[in-house]
Design a protein around this motif. Structure first.
Motif, PDB file in Angstrom:
ATOM      1  N   ASN A  86      16.291 -37.601  16.145  1.00 23.63           N
ATOM      2  CA  ASN A  86      17.641 -38.117  15.922  1.00 23.63           C
ATOM      3  C   ASN A  86      17.858 -38.390  14.436  1.00 23.63           C
ATOM      4  OD1 ASN A  86      20.211 -39.015  16.581  1.00 23.63           O
ATOM      5  ND2 ASN A  86      19.536 -41.119  16.886  1.00 23.63           N
ATOM      6  N   GLN A  87      18.902 -37.779  13.879  1.00 22.11           N
ATOM      7  CA  GLN A  87      19.251 -37.957  12.472  1.00 22.11           C
ATOM      8  C   GLN A  87      20.758 -38.144  12.361  1.00 22.11           C
ATOM      9  OE1 GLN A  87      17.247 -38.330   9.900  1.00 22.11           O
ATOM     10  NE2 GLN A  87      15.392 -37.927  11.088  1.00 22.11           N
ATOM     11  N   PRO A  88      21.225 -38.812  11.301  1.00 22.02           N
ATOM     12  CA  PRO A  88      22.672 -38.993  11.129  1.00 22.02           C
ATOM     13  C   PRO A  88      23.371 -37.660  10.855  1.00 22.02           C
ATOM     14  CG  PRO A  88      21.499 -39.733   9.176  1.00 22.02           C
ATOM     15  CD  PRO A  88      20.455 -39.385  10.195  1.00 22.02           C
ATOM     16  N   ASP A  89      24.698 -37.665  10.919  1.00 21.00           N
ATOM     17  CA  ASP A  89      25.467 -36.457  10.641  1.00 21.00           C
ATOM     18  C   ASP A  89      25.173 -35.918   9.250  1.00 21.00           C
ATOM     19  OD1 ASP A  89      26.617 -36.547  13.117  1.00 21.00           O
ATOM     20  OD2 ASP A  89      28.659 -36.907  12.421  1.00 21.00           O
ATOM     21  N   ASN A 122      23.151 -30.146  14.810  1.00 21.88           N
ATOM     22  CA  ASN A 122      22.928 -30.198  16.252  1.00 21.88           C
ATOM     23  C   ASN A 122      24.260 -30.317  16.967  1.00 21.88           C
ATOM     24  OD1 ASN A 122      20.033 -30.149  16.944  1.00 21.88           O
ATOM     25  ND2 ASN A 122      19.936 -31.860  15.499  1.00 21.88           N
ATOM     26  N   TYR A 123      24.323 -29.734  18.157  1.00 21.19           N
ATOM     27  CA  TYR A 123      25.553 -29.771  18.939  1.00 21.19           C
ATOM     28  C   TYR A 123      25.950 -31.220  19.178  1.00 21.19           C
ATOM     29  CZ  TYR A 123      29.003 -27.523  21.886  1.00 21.19           C
ATOM     30  OH  TYR A 123      30.181 -27.046  22.392  1.00 21.19           O
ATOM     31  N   GLY A 124      27.205 -31.548  18.883  1.00 26.04           N
ATOM     32  CA  GLY A 124      27.696 -32.918  18.996  1.00 26.04           C
ATOM     33  C   GLY A 124      27.734 -33.652  17.666  1.00 26.04           C
ATOM     34  N   HIS A 125      27.211 -33.052  16.629  1.00 26.32           N
ATOM     35  CA  HIS A 125      27.250 -33.624  15.282  1.00 26.32           C
ATOM     36  C   HIS A 125      28.149 -32.750  14.411  1.00 26.32           C
ATOM     37  CE1 HIS A 125      23.969 -36.617  15.597  1.00 26.32           C
ATOM     38  NE2 HIS A 125      23.522 -35.792  16.530  1.00 26.32           N
ATOM     39  N   ASN A 126      28.799 -33.365  13.442  1.00 24.54           N
ATOM     40  CA  ASN A 126      29.638 -32.643  12.462  1.00 24.54           C
ATOM     41  C   ASN A 126      30.568 -31.632  13.133  1.00 24.54           C
ATOM     42  OD1 ASN A 126      28.885 -33.688   9.789  1.00 24.54           O
ATOM     43  ND2 ASN A 126      26.843 -33.038  10.398  1.00 24.54           N
ATOM     44  N   GLN A 127      31.301 -32.130  14.110  1.00 23.92           N
ATOM     45  CA  GLN A 127      32.157 -31.266  14.918  1.00 23.92           C
ATOM     46  C   GLN A 127      33.176 -30.494  14.092  1.00 23.92           C
ATOM     47  OE1 GLN A 127      31.278 -30.965  18.187  1.00 23.92           O
ATOM     48  NE2 GLN A 127      32.567 -29.164  18.030  1.00 23.92           N
ATOM     49  N   LEU A 129      32.893 -29.371  11.032  1.00 19.35           N
ATOM     50  CA  LEU A 129      32.198 -28.249  10.415  1.00 19.35           C
ATOM     51  C   LEU A 129      31.958 -27.137  11.436  1.00 19.35           C
ATOM     52  CD1 LEU A 129      30.575 -26.904   8.092  1.00 19.35           C
ATOM     53  CD2 LEU A 129      28.593 -28.230   8.891  1.00 19.35           C
ATOM     54  N   LEU A 130      31.468 -27.499  12.612  1.00 15.62           N
ATOM     55  CA  LEU A 130      31.183 -26.504  13.648  1.00 15.62           C
ATOM     56  C   LEU A 130      32.462 -25.823  14.127  1.00 15.62           C
ATOM     57  CD1 LEU A 130      28.432 -28.301  15.777  1.00 15.62           C
ATOM     58  CD2 LEU A 130      28.147 -26.718  13.866  1.00 15.62           C
ATOM     59  N   ASP A 131      33.551 -26.578  14.204  1.00 17.29           N
ATOM     60  CA  ASP A 131      34.838 -25.994  14.615  1.00 17.29           C
ATOM     61  C   ASP A 131      35.355 -24.986  13.593  1.00 17.29           C
ATOM     62  OD1 ASP A 131      34.826 -27.474  16.940  1.00 17.29           O
ATOM     63  OD2 ASP A 131      36.225 -28.998  16.200  1.00 17.29           O
ATOM     64  N   ASN A 132      35.001 -25.188  12.328  1.00 17.86           N
ATOM     65  CA  ASN A 132      35.479 -24.299  11.266  1.00 17.86           C
ATOM     66  C   ASN A 132      34.567 -23.102  10.997  1.00 17.86           C
ATOM     67  OD1 ASN A 132      37.929 -25.579  10.563  1.00 17.86           O
ATOM     68  ND2 ASN A 132      36.784 -27.190   9.518  1.00 17.86           N
ATOM     69  N   CYS A 133      33.435 -23.046  11.680  1.00 20.68           N
ATOM     70  CA  CYS A 133      32.509 -21.927  11.480  1.00 20.68           C
ATOM     71  C   CYS A 133      31.938 -21.523  12.838  1.00 20.68           C
ATOM     72  CB  CYS A 133      31.396 -22.327  10.517  1.00 20.68           C
ATOM     73  SG  CYS A 133      30.231 -20.981  10.195  1.00 20.68           S
ATOM     74  N   LYS A 134      32.529 -20.492  13.443  1.00 22.52           N
ATOM     75  CA  LYS A 134      32.128 -20.080  14.792  1.00 22.52           C
ATOM     76  C   LYS A 134      30.647 -19.724  14.862  1.00 22.52           C
ATOM     77  CE  LYS A 134      33.069 -16.850  18.579  1.00 22.52           C
ATOM     78  NZ  LYS A 134      32.242 -17.600  19.444  1.00 22.52           N
ATOM     79  N   ARG A 135      30.128 -19.031  13.878  1.00 26.34           N
ATOM     80  CA  ARG A 135      28.720 -18.623  13.918  1.00 26.34           C
ATOM     81  C   ARG A 135      27.811 -19.848  13.942  1.00 26.34           C
ATOM     82  NH1 ARG A 135      27.207 -14.082  15.760  1.00 26.34           N
ATOM     83  NH2 ARG A 135      28.033 -12.731  14.165  1.00 26.34           N
ATOM     84  N   LEU A 136      28.119 -20.844  13.114  1.00 21.66           N
ATOM     85  CA  LEU A 136      27.327 -22.065  13.086  1.00 21.66           C
ATOM     86  C   LEU A 136      27.466 -22.822  14.403  1.00 21.66           C
ATOM     87  CD1 LEU A 136      25.429 -23.583  11.201  1.00 21.66           C
ATOM     88  CD2 LEU A 136      27.417 -24.814  10.305  1.00 21.66           C
ATOM     89  N   ASP A 138      28.137 -21.528  17.346  1.00 17.45           N
ATOM     90  CA  ASP A 138      27.428 -20.785  18.386  1.00 17.45           C
ATOM     91  C   ASP A 138      25.913 -20.971  18.263  1.00 17.45           C
ATOM     92  OD1 ASP A 138      29.912 -19.983  19.201  1.00 17.45           O
ATOM     93  OD2 ASP A 138      29.599 -17.846  18.808  1.00 17.45           O
ATOM     94  N   TYR A 139      25.420 -20.983  17.045  1.00 18.34           N
ATOM     95  CA  TYR A 139      23.989 -21.211  16.836  1.00 18.34           C
ATOM     96  C   TYR A 139      23.607 -22.610  17.339  1.00 18.34           C
ATOM     97  CZ  TYR A 139      19.585 -22.099  14.484  1.00 18.34           C
ATOM     98  OH  TYR A 139      18.282 -22.441  14.212  1.00 18.34           O
ATOM     99  N   SER A 140      24.434 -23.594  17.012  1.00 14.51           N
ATOM    100  CA  SER A 140      24.199 -24.961  17.447  1.00 14.51           C
ATOM    101  C   SER A 140      24.192 -25.051  18.974  1.00 14.51           C
ATOM    102  CB  SER A 140      25.273 -25.878  16.851  1.00 14.51           C
ATOM    103  OG  SER A 140      25.102 -27.199  17.286  1.00 14.51           O
ATOM    104  N   TYR A 141      25.124 -24.353  19.598  1.00 15.70           N
ATOM    105  CA  TYR A 141      25.221 -24.343  21.063  1.00 15.70           C
ATOM    106  C   TYR A 141      23.968 -23.700  21.671  1.00 15.70           C
ATOM    107  CZ  TYR A 141      27.097 -23.706  25.745  1.00 15.70           C
ATOM    108  OH  TYR A 141      27.286 -23.745  27.104  1.00 15.70           O
ATOM    109  N   PHE A 142      23.542 -22.580  21.096  1.00 11.34           N
ATOM    110  CA  PHE A 142      22.350 -21.887  21.584  1.00 11.34           C
ATOM    111  C   PHE A 142      21.125 -22.793  21.519  1.00 11.34           C
ATOM    112  CE2 PHE A 142      18.589 -19.302  20.413  1.00 11.34           C
ATOM    113  CZ  PHE A 142      18.395 -18.665  21.631  1.00 11.34           C
ATOM    114  N   VAL A 143      20.919 -23.463  20.374  1.00 13.71           N
ATOM    115  CA  VAL A 143      19.775 -24.366  20.226  1.00 13.71           C
ATOM    116  C   VAL A 143      19.859 -25.501  21.244  1.00 13.71           C
ATOM    117  CG1 VAL A 143      18.655 -26.022  18.670  1.00 13.71           C
ATOM    118  CG2 VAL A 143      19.362 -23.786  17.808  1.00 13.71           C
ATOM    119  N   ALA A 144      21.063 -26.018  21.490  1.00 13.97           N
ATOM    120  CA  ALA A 144      21.246 -27.079  22.486  1.00 13.97           C
ATOM    121  C   ALA A 144      20.867 -26.582  23.877  1.00 13.97           C
ATOM    122  CB  ALA A 144      22.689 -27.584  22.460  1.00 13.97           C
TER     123      ALA A 144
END
Length: 195
Positions: A86-89, A122-127, A129-136, A138-144
């Protein structure tokens, strides 16, 4: 034309290789990816930047011994973190935190500093950023998905296998996974064996 790739290709220095570096808009960008929290990233950044600036100075025939001040691109160091700890955003890691206090136990003002901006992807962090970069995203979702499978008791190879299938069905990294499924699978297994 304004983009200059500066990644240290196939150069291993003290068992380290930088993931990606480039110059754009007079900024020397260094990007790393870490699946394990590492408070020593500023030390690694210092080493990388020294080598990158050395190459930049040589490429542009800059005279560091001359009387005229040379102009260098400003550094930026981003570490994308997606480990299970567990780490901060966002967290700023500083080289000066690694310095040993002097003999009296007092810290002094260092003459050298390097900051690494660690961004939790990680999925659920820095939403945003993740919303603005589909590749990032998707990678986050895959790791989750892989982590969810591991938490459910699957061994690593099955956790990856089932995560890949779920992601393909949901059109998450499907262009990569459908085209190169076995290569991705083998690469992940190899990376897992090395850590």
């Amino acid at each position: 034309d304004d983009l200059e790739i500066t990644t240290l290709e196939d150069v291993i220095y003290l068992s380290m290789k930088n993931d990606l570096s480039f110059i754009i808009s007079s900024t020397l960008n260094l990007y790393e990816h870490q699946s394990t929290f590492n408070p020593n990233m500023p030390i690694r950044g210092l080493i990388y930047f020294a080598r990158l600036y050395e190459a930049y100075i040589k490429k542009h025939s800059l005279d560091v011994y001359g009387r005229q001040r040379i102009s260098l691109p400003a550094p930026q160091f981003i570490v994308f973190y997606n480990g299970r700890e567990n780490q901060p955003d966002e967290l700023i890691l500083k080289l000066s935190d690694c310095f040993t206090p002097n003999r009296t136990g007092n810290h002094y003002s260092p003459v050298l500093e390097c900051h690494a901006r660690m961004v939790n992807i990680n999925y659920g962090h820095n939403q945003k950023l993740l919303d603005n970069c589909k590749r990032l995203h998707d990678y986050s979702y895959f790791v989750a998905e892989v982590n969810k499978n591991l938490d459910s008791g699957y061994d690593f190879s099955n956790a990856v296998y089932y995560a890949m299938n779920v992601c393909i069905k949901k059109d998450v990294l499907s262009d990569i996974l459908e085209k190169s499924k076995s290569e991705v699978f083998n690469m992940l297994l190899t990376e897992s064996a090395c850590t």
